[in-house]
Write an enzyme that holds these catalytic residues in place. Structure first.
Site: not given
Length: 136
Positions: A82, A84
């Protein structure tokens, strides 16, 4: 807030800053390098669109951190790749460092109220829609 066949984006419940978004591939991989090149390229395109939408929403106008904890040694707590996108404001350094230190320890701090996260998500989603309309 955003979803397509390859990735999803949503608000971080333990944000490091106002408007903190997580961008996640739908395919389960631990590290980004495990994704095929097309999916990685697509995610970076979506990242660019999200960044522009955050700024249209008044978030991250002064700056943005792009953070990837890619693997356990990089302090990745959730074993799924992932990215950010963390909007920053001048003078938020102490608050940011405090929240970051909580993340690094795995404590994460206090969750933001869902109403706040929904409001921020709506502003960012509106920025994405206005970008799509301009492109047409």
């Amino acid at each position: 807030m955003y979803a397509d066949d390859l990735c999803v984006a949503f608000m971080d419940i333990y944000p490091l800053g106002e408007g903190h978004v997580l961008l996640i591939p739908r395919q389960h991989v631990v590290q980004l390098e495990e994704l095929d090149a097309g999916t990685r390229a697509h995610m970076y395109t979506v990242f660019d669109r999200l960044l522009a939408a955050q700024r249209r929403a008044g978030l991250g106008v002064e700056g943005t951190h792009f953070l990837v904890n890619d693997g356990k040694a990089a302090n990745q707590h959730i074993p799924h790749a992932h990215m950010h996108l963390i909007p920053r404001r001048r003078g938020d350094g102490l608050r940011f460092l405090y929240r970051l230190s909580l993340h690094l320890t795995g404590l994460f701090g206090f969750a933001k109220p869902m109403s706040t996260l929904r409001e921020q998500a709506a502003r960012i989603a509106a920025g994405m829609r206005s970008s799509d309309q301009e492109a047409e």
